[in-house]
Design a protein around this motif. Structure first.
Motif, short mmCIF file in Angstrom:
data_model
loop_
_atom_site.label_atom_id
_atom_site.label_comp_id
_atom_site.label_asym_id
_atom_site.label_seq_id
_atom_site.Cartn_x
_atom_site.Cartn_y
_atom_site.Cartn_z
N LYS A 123 84.03 31.46 43.70
CA LYS A 123 82.66 30.96 43.62
C LYS A 123 82.58 29.74 42.72
O LYS A 123 81.65 29.54 41.95
N LEU A 124 83.61 28.92 42.78
CA LEU A 124 83.71 27.77 41.89
C LEU A 124 83.82 26.46 42.64
O LEU A 124 84.00 25.41 42.04
N PHE A 125 83.80 26.56 43.96
CA PHE A 125 84.15 25.38 44.74
C PHE A 125 83.29 24.18 44.38
O PHE A 125 82.09 24.25 44.30
N ALA A 126 83.99 23.08 44.20
CA ALA A 126 83.32 21.79 44.04
C ALA A 126 83.89 20.91 45.13
O ALA A 126 84.67 20.00 44.88
N THR A 127 83.54 21.22 46.37
CA THR A 127 84.24 20.61 47.49
C THR A 127 83.91 19.14 47.70
O THR A 127 84.64 18.44 48.36
N THR A 128 82.78 18.70 47.17
CA THR A 128 82.49 17.27 47.28
C THR A 128 82.20 16.71 45.91
O THR A 128 81.40 17.26 45.16
N ILE A 159 83.35 15.07 58.68
CA ILE A 159 82.48 16.00 59.43
C ILE A 159 83.32 17.11 60.04
O ILE A 159 82.91 18.29 60.03
N LYS A 160 84.49 16.78 60.55
CA LYS A 160 85.39 17.79 61.13
C LYS A 160 85.82 18.80 60.07
O LYS A 160 85.87 20.01 60.32
N ILE A 161 86.13 18.31 58.86
CA ILE A 161 86.53 19.20 57.76
C ILE A 161 85.40 20.18 57.44
O ILE A 161 85.62 21.38 57.25
N VAL A 216 82.77 25.59 57.88
CA VAL A 216 81.59 26.37 58.26
C VAL A 216 81.93 27.36 59.36
O VAL A 216 81.44 28.48 59.37
N GLY A 217 82.79 26.94 60.29
CA GLY A 217 83.22 27.84 61.35
C GLY A 217 83.00 27.32 62.76
O GLY A 217 83.78 27.62 63.65
N SER A 218 81.95 26.55 62.95
CA SER A 218 81.69 26.00 64.28
C SER A 218 80.63 24.92 64.19
O SER A 218 79.88 24.84 63.22
#
Length: 379
Positions: free
Chosen positions: A5-10, A107-109, A114-116
């Motif tokens: 629960k730490l993600f800083a993906t951007t 966007i693909k990443i 997200v899953g779809s």
């Protein structure tokens, strides 16, 4: 790694908000001669003030411009606007551009995470973000990511990742889990009601007739689920194929209905209660949830434990890499601020003025820190 629960993906999300307003000469701050306008500030302030969190707490932060919470948000927004302007200026100076290929890749990443594409579009809709606005915001984020790449090279070794893993074992604990597949026949009474009312000629339908129409549709949907269940029971090995053909959950249907492993708290209660009461390789009856009618097939179970390092190594390395880039960006922003000419054309937006007001508020009016919803309970 989802347990972290730490993600800083951007990186952009931690450094700037997606703030932009109409250009005019009503400047409240100038950064190296470039104006931050009152319109920009108000748009950014409203984006935070209208957050449902404040509504739930009973706080109207826009009501009193001298309130503690209003001043806190004001201080935050001005700082973020200044940071954005500094970064925009530096990005332009370095001639950093974002190509269509860059954007499509990001966007693909995001869609893969997200899953779809359907789930991605649904999330945009739920958050009130148009595809056009999303692409604009994402373009700003990619620019910042490219900027970071020019100021820092961050790499994380397996040894560093393992050290983090050993020092944060609690973050990798997993509860009892079930792996299951499902077939969904979508059937939400409110959605059905809205669809019926939206049809021509149904605008003036009585409540009794509307209720009967909803119940009829629900019964038809349940009958469809029962028919599918009977088909699966004939040949349980055909579950995946039937899920692909029949399930209204398009995301899991692509995987033959497979939902992967999940804990009790990750699914709505009726679904979890049914799945966790079943043994592997068993089929449920019809399970109703707010989403509709489910047929569940449990394929595996996993006891509570700690996720092995090999399973989370890549996610840890990604997380630590992002953390390193965020730290590098923060230091760079501090340098930009120290070297910038920042003038507060409206003194009320000066952080020193705001901090002084905050101190006075906390001393003279401690009740200002208590949400309105809680005051009545204390009285």
């Amino acid at each position: 790694m989802s347990k972290l629960k730490l993600f800083a993906t951007t990186l952009a999300a931690s450094a700037t908000l997606l703030l932009c307003g109409c250009v005019n000469h009503n400047a409240v701050v100038t950064v190296n001669g470039e104006a931050i306008t009152k319109a920009q500030y108000e748009k950014a302030f409203d984006a935070i003030a209208n957050n449902s969190m404040f509504t739930q707490m009973g706080i109207d932060v826009k009501k009193d411009p001298n309130s503690f919470m209003h001043l806190m948000i004001k201080d935050r927004v001005i700082n973020e606007l200044i940071i954005k302007e500094l970064l925009d200026q530096d990005i332009e100076k370095k001639h950093i551009k974002v190509s269509k290929e860059d954007l499509d890749k990001q966007i693909k990443i995001i869609i893969d995470k997200v899953g779809s594409k359907e789930k991605f579009n649904q999330l945009l809709k739920e958050n009130g973000i148009s595809p056009v606005q999303f692409k604009k915001d994402l373009t700003d984020e990619v620019k910042i990511q490219k900027l970071v790449d020019t100021i820092a090279t961050v790499s994380v070794t397996d040894k560093q990742a393992e050290k983090f893993y050993k020092e944060n074992q609690d973050k990798f604990k997993t509860p009892d889990q079930v792996r299951a597949s499902h077939i969904l026949v979508s059937s939400n009474p409110e959605e059905i009601k809205a669809n019926i009312q939206a049809k021509d000629g149904n605008e003036k339908m009585s409540e009794a007739d509307l209720k009967a129409a909803v119940e009829k549709q629900m019964a038809e949907n349940k009958a469809k689920a029962e028919k599918i269940l009977a088909e699966v029971k004939k040949d349980p090995k055909s579950f995946a194929k039937i899920a692909k053909d029949e399930s209204d959950d398009t995301q899991s249907a692509r995987q033959g209905g497979d939902l992967g492993f999940f804990g009790k708290e990750e699914m709505v209660e009726p679904f979890s209660k049914a799945a966790f009461s079943m043994k592997p390789n068993t089929l449920s009856g019809i399970v109703q949830t707010p989403y509709g009618y489910h047929i569940i097939y449990v394929t595996d179970r996993k006891k509570a434990g700690v996720e092995p390092f090999k399973n989370v190594k890549d996610q840890i390395k990604e997380y630590l890499t992002n953390q390193g880039k965020i730290e590098a960006l923060q230091k760079y922003v501090d340098t930009l601020k120290n070297n910038a000419k920042i003038e507060y054309t409206d003194p009320s937006f000066d952080p020193k003025t705001i901090q002084k007001q905050l101190k006075e508020q906390s001393k003279t009016n401690p009740a200002a820190l208590v949400p309105e919803s809680q005051k009545s309970a204390k009285d």
